[in-house]
Design a protein around this motif. Structure first.
Motif, short mmCIF file in Angstrom:
data_model
loop_
_atom_site.label_atom_id
_atom_site.label_comp_id
_atom_site.label_asym_id
_atom_site.label_seq_id
_atom_site.Cartn_x
_atom_site.Cartn_y
_atom_site.Cartn_z
N THR C 98 0.83 -1.21 0.00
CA THR C 98 0.00 0.00 0.00
C THR C 98 0.87 1.26 0.00
OG1 THR C 98 -1.85 -1.06 1.14
CG2 THR C 98 -1.61 1.31 1.45
N VAL C 102 1.02 4.32 -2.74
CA VAL C 102 0.65 5.69 -2.38
C VAL C 102 1.84 6.64 -2.59
CG1 VAL C 102 -0.03 7.19 -0.46
CG2 VAL C 102 -1.17 4.99 -0.78
N GLU C 105 2.78 6.96 -6.39
CA GLU C 105 1.79 7.78 -7.09
C GLU C 105 2.09 9.28 -6.91
OE1 GLU C 105 -2.69 6.63 -7.33
OE2 GLU C 105 -2.50 8.17 -5.79
N LYS C 106 2.56 9.62 -5.72
CA LYS C 106 2.87 11.02 -5.40
C LYS C 106 4.22 11.47 -5.95
CE LYS C 106 1.03 12.62 -0.91
NZ LYS C 106 -0.28 12.02 -0.80
N SER D 20 -6.45 9.42 -8.17
CA SER D 20 -5.37 9.06 -7.24
C SER D 20 -6.01 8.56 -5.93
CB SER D 20 -4.51 10.29 -6.94
OG SER D 20 -5.25 11.20 -6.17
N TRP D 21 -5.18 7.98 -5.07
CA TRP D 21 -5.68 7.55 -3.75
C TRP D 21 -6.19 8.75 -2.96
CZ3 TRP D 21 -6.94 2.78 -3.72
CH2 TRP D 21 -6.17 1.83 -4.38
N ASP D 22 -5.54 9.90 -3.14
CA ASP D 22 -6.01 11.12 -2.49
C ASP D 22 -7.43 11.46 -2.96
OD1 ASP D 22 -3.94 11.71 -0.82
OD2 ASP D 22 -3.04 13.26 -2.07
N MET D 30 -12.26 9.25 3.85
CA MET D 30 -11.31 8.45 4.64
C MET D 30 -9.89 8.81 4.17
SD MET D 30 -13.41 6.50 6.45
CE MET D 30 -12.32 5.28 7.19
N SER D 31 -8.89 8.37 4.96
CA SER D 31 -7.50 8.65 4.62
C SER D 31 -7.09 7.85 3.37
CB SER D 31 -6.61 8.24 5.79
OG SER D 31 -5.33 7.90 5.34
N PRO D 32 -6.26 8.46 2.50
CA PRO D 32 -5.85 7.72 1.29
C PRO D 32 -5.09 6.43 1.61
CG PRO D 32 -4.78 9.90 1.43
CD PRO D 32 -5.80 9.85 2.51
N VAL D 33 -4.25 6.40 2.67
CA VAL D 33 -3.52 5.16 2.97
C VAL D 33 -4.50 4.05 3.37
CG1 VAL D 33 -1.83 4.06 4.49
CG2 VAL D 33 -1.43 6.38 3.66
N TRP D 34 -5.49 4.41 4.19
CA TRP D 34 -6.45 3.38 4.60
C TRP D 34 -7.26 2.89 3.40
CZ3 TRP D 34 -11.67 2.75 4.27
CH2 TRP D 34 -12.17 1.59 4.91
N ALA D 36 -6.39 2.84 0.27
CA ALA D 36 -5.54 1.96 -0.55
C ALA D 36 -5.42 0.59 0.11
CB ALA D 36 -4.17 2.60 -0.75
N SER D 37 -5.20 0.55 1.43
CA SER D 37 -5.02 -0.75 2.10
C SER D 37 -6.30 -1.59 1.99
CB SER D 37 -4.61 -0.56 3.56
OG SER D 37 -5.71 -0.17 4.36
N THR D 118 -3.07 4.09 12.90
CA THR D 118 -3.29 4.80 11.64
C THR D 118 -1.94 5.22 11.06
OG1 THR D 118 -3.35 7.04 12.57
CG2 THR D 118 -5.40 5.80 12.65
N MET D 119 -1.95 5.57 9.77
CA MET D 119 -0.70 5.89 9.09
C MET D 119 -0.97 6.92 7.99
SD MET D 119 1.73 3.31 6.98
CE MET D 119 2.19 2.18 8.28
N VAL D 121 0.90 9.48 4.76
CA VAL D 121 2.04 9.76 3.87
C VAL D 121 1.98 11.22 3.45
CG1 VAL D 121 3.01 9.35 1.58
CG2 VAL D 121 2.18 7.42 2.94
N ASP D 122 3.07 11.94 3.62
CA ASP D 122 3.12 13.31 3.11
C ASP D 122 4.38 13.54 2.29
OD1 ASP D 122 0.75 14.82 4.29
OD2 ASP D 122 1.60 13.82 6.05
N TRP E 146 -9.49 4.68 9.25
CA TRP E 146 -9.16 6.10 9.43
C TRP E 146 -9.20 6.85 8.11
CZ3 TRP E 146 -5.47 2.29 9.14
CH2 TRP E 146 -4.38 2.50 8.31
#
Lengths: 146, 146, 146, 146, 146, 146, 146, 146, 146, 146
Positions: C98, C102, C105-106, D20-22, D30-34, D36-37, D118-119, D121-122, E146
């Protein structure tokens, strides 16, 4: 004296003498990578070179005997962990199949010898960050049919 | 089209066209090792280069999309078995510690990048048996303190 | 003095001084995580910082030499067993793919460096149970084509 | 529909929609990482969120059922090979013991939960090279005595 | 004093005192399984309890410090060999998937904590052969979205 | 029909009938954990019980034959990865040695059978978070001398 | 005295006394295989038998205590290397599935106990080469339904 | 027809004919364990015996050819998981060293052959629980000096 | 004296006497490969030969006892690392299946014994590079049916 | 046609023609072991020899192309399981260190090539049981110093 004790003795002497592998290589007329590998216990030296290494580093000549002995080559981890060594392992994993195809296309079916083999390290200065240049040079051995 | 199907398509086209990796590399203006690694699915190509590879080998442009996709790099065997690839693994095992010491002595504490990295293969003709010259060139990355 | 002896000496001194990693970090002007990693033998310190750590903890300056030495990084277990460390391993297993998607993609095709890298630990107080905040910050390294 | 087929369906729809996931994260709150997971099959979604994901990506609602199903979490390789994921594994190996000490010093004997977790990405833009910021946030769970 | 020396000291004192884990548990007001796990070095005790254990077994108070230290939990064999422990491993292998389904059906998607967790051993007398009753009691932790 | 096909058939029928393992257990007069393990292919049922399971779930009687067949018990991963199952594995690793000592002190030298063995799952409601109660009940088998 | 020291003491005494396992077995009224396994540290003896073994071999009675202690059974190699032991492992590999089918056909679904178990070694003289006769005798344990 | 297809055909025919391994063994004049091992693909049969097995079970004679073929013996798991087979593996682990010593004391330095080898299974009725009797009979092979 | 100490004593004496394995083999009337394997602790010698080896090398007769003891044969690495030994392992991997087919075609279903087995090393001088000739000679053992 | 399909085609044709490896070797003027290894996909043949093999076995010439292709050599099991191949592996384990010492004493520091290498199988008739004679012949490669 076994290879492990030899290695500790030589590395300690090298630190005391503040000599680099380049310095020692020049002093004994061999490549720094090969000299380092012999001092680490991964190659055997001829009697003359062994004696020169000992003289250069100022250690007793029983170390020379250990340098001459034929090593049993081994490494601790099937998959290396130190990031420096892991990156080399990763290169073999990622590019192994590619290299096999590129080399065998040029040379025929066979391998690059890891025995009749030399290796050099160079530093390429670069304003965006210096680069490491590793050069591997091995005899091509064609598979024999019989 | 996934990377595996892409690879089969490209290798079959290459055989049909009787082109070497050198030929394709020249045609698309990239190194033969990199081109081979991209066709094997171990690197992604830019759109332009992907299209050039497809044009050179005469394959449909859906292959180009697969060449552009970001690969998941993996290899089958933690310890490689094919003798060609094993010899490279053996070199990492036998000389890994030596190389780490020689490089870090020259550059400081850090690693040679396997990402900001290039590799070349050359043939050295030699009457006692031709030799393979592999050149690895990676950016030195110093460990950061914080 | 090797890294193992250094580590025992430093951890014993830290217990004697009843200082936390935060305390030591502040005293030497570095992050507590980095200071801890250097004292555990997983990073090398500059001469100045090494001396400051030794002064802060009241240990002899031969420990400083060991702090300056370039470490060989290794860990005992390919799959960690201690529940604290295993949970981090589990996060990499469950979310690795995952995160790759992510991030790429960025940023494009490449990796987050584990070398040009920093890490912080914070405590978030929460009436339902305090929370651990780990912040990983690594340079993005794009794959090179050549 | 099992999680694998669900994943192929969702990733194909995402590519078709060029989202995109964003984008998807924002669309479903919801958060993009969640997100995607969950689409990769590593988390289960509530019925509502599952339906929103399907609506956003324009896929049939049998995919929603698969998103709701409780996953069996697994990964292929005990030691990951893809360089992106390996770097995270390396961070756990190199810094695992350090983090355990720093966290337990702050919180007492216990772990950071990988379940109540939670996690994020920036991307940090930086002229010397952009940086990836990973933020892990897990509840601290103290060991129980009884 | 490290956990290993602590363990030897405590087990020797326990043998000398001819006390069972039940006896010690009662003396210090904790469960015998937890007391045993702390003496084996797999859990940390509060200062009070650690002192009580040392008083009960008649050992010096430096052992108490070792009981208070936060352990690094580890076991020798990924697949246990001793028949007693292997049978427990076999139960996890044979019934793991079944338990996951039965528990998650009752509780939703999540896990049974091994941290907020207690365990008891009882003996059920039976003319056809006594039976061992193991009771595992862990907090249910739902996966967070999340 | 092999155990794998049987399992898919039974789980699909269970989903269609919207029955829980508790429901099925009650309907056939057996424990829900055992019924689940038999449907997962990890235990064999008697002819009568197998037929009752099939009647309850409304599946053809060739499934009953597969339920009666003696299984070959196996699991995919020596070290489980799904967090639910891993936590059980961790409990065996952390507490295995402790349990061996506590049980053998009570019963003598021997093991808890994993064959003459039963297991139950209960839910304990708790305002601080519900708890899972696993009860393992195995015959004690003393080692034989001869 | 731990099991390892016990074993060295007993094997040395046995060599000094020039007694075979048959001799010792007869002297203490137990089977030679069991006596050997106890002296190797793989079984515990009752107090009486332990004392008889010590008397027979002329060793101090602290050895008897070690013989009485409950062993933790373990072996060095998951796949044995010594040719004698490997051949037994090979028999399990080659014939394991066959034996399971033949035994379960005769006895129903269950296992042969390795705990309620005895084993004998005999020599069959044969002009074409003597033969080893191993007899394994274990209680059949049927799987329990519940 | 390969060994796997042969095995499925023979086991299906055996089930159809409702014959036990004992029945088939008697019909073809061989031991039931050997017959089962040949039908499982772990031994080759002579032409005559192969034909008799096929006649007894009423299958086509192309199965006989597969029975005559020399097998490649292999098993799935270095450490077996099914509890029946694991118990045999455990016996080799726990008693391997003991058996080596007992046998070599009786026969000299050498091994029990797993090739010039036979094996029988018997049932011993016992009111406290029936017992399985496995008899292994292998030629003793002394190590050669040269 | 155990085999390891014996080996160090014998190799040191051999170096002191400047004798080759050929010299020792001739002196004691055995093959040099067998003599070396016995001195390395991988074979047992008869009393006479053991005494002759000790006399030839001028070592105490307690070494002879160690030479007579039956060895437990073991090697460190499942996959050997030293390049000399790895090449032999590679030959088994690459040619194992081929040899099985060629030998079994000639001899029937069975194996080449590694117990009733001898081995010789010869040097073939060759202007293009000397060659090593290894001769393995093992009794063919046909599989027994019963 | 890949190597696997080629192998099935060639082995089926060989069975149909009832030819031995000796017969085919004689027909094409190569050693039977090499011919078998090429047909198993472990060596590449020259165009002429490949065509001769196809003519001899009466198969289409697309098989010849597959015989000419450079193989990727691999084997399934790091530790072989089939008893025939395992015995060879055991020989490498038991005698590897011995052979290294005997060969390097005769030739200096280096290895026996597995590439510039041939191998033969012979049958030695013997009233006490026929013997297999394997002859390995590899070029000695001295380690290079540089």
């Amino acid at each position: 004296m076994d290879k492990l004790e030899m290695r500790h003795t030589l590395l300690a002497a090298k630190a005391r003498k503040k000599m680099s592998w380049d310095d020692i290589g020049k002093a004994v007329g061999m490549s720094p990578v090969w000299v380092a590998s012999a001092c680490y216990g991964m190659n055997s030296a001829s009697k003359d070179v062994a004696q020169q290494i000992c003289d250069t580093l100022g250690v007793e000549s029983d170390v020379a005997e250990a340098l001459v002995a034929f090593p049993t080559k081994a490494w601790d981890e099937a998959i290396p962990q130190d990031p420096f060594i892991y990156r080399l392992y990763e290169v073999v994993g990622v590019y192994g199949e590619t290299l096999k195809d590129v080399v065998q296309e040029k040379f025929g079916d066979g391998i690059m010898s890891a025995i009749d083999f030399t290796m050099e390290v160079d530093k390429i200065e670069d304003p965006k960050g210096d680069r490491v240049l590793l050069t591997l040079n091995g005899k091509f051995l064609p598979y024999k049919s019989w």
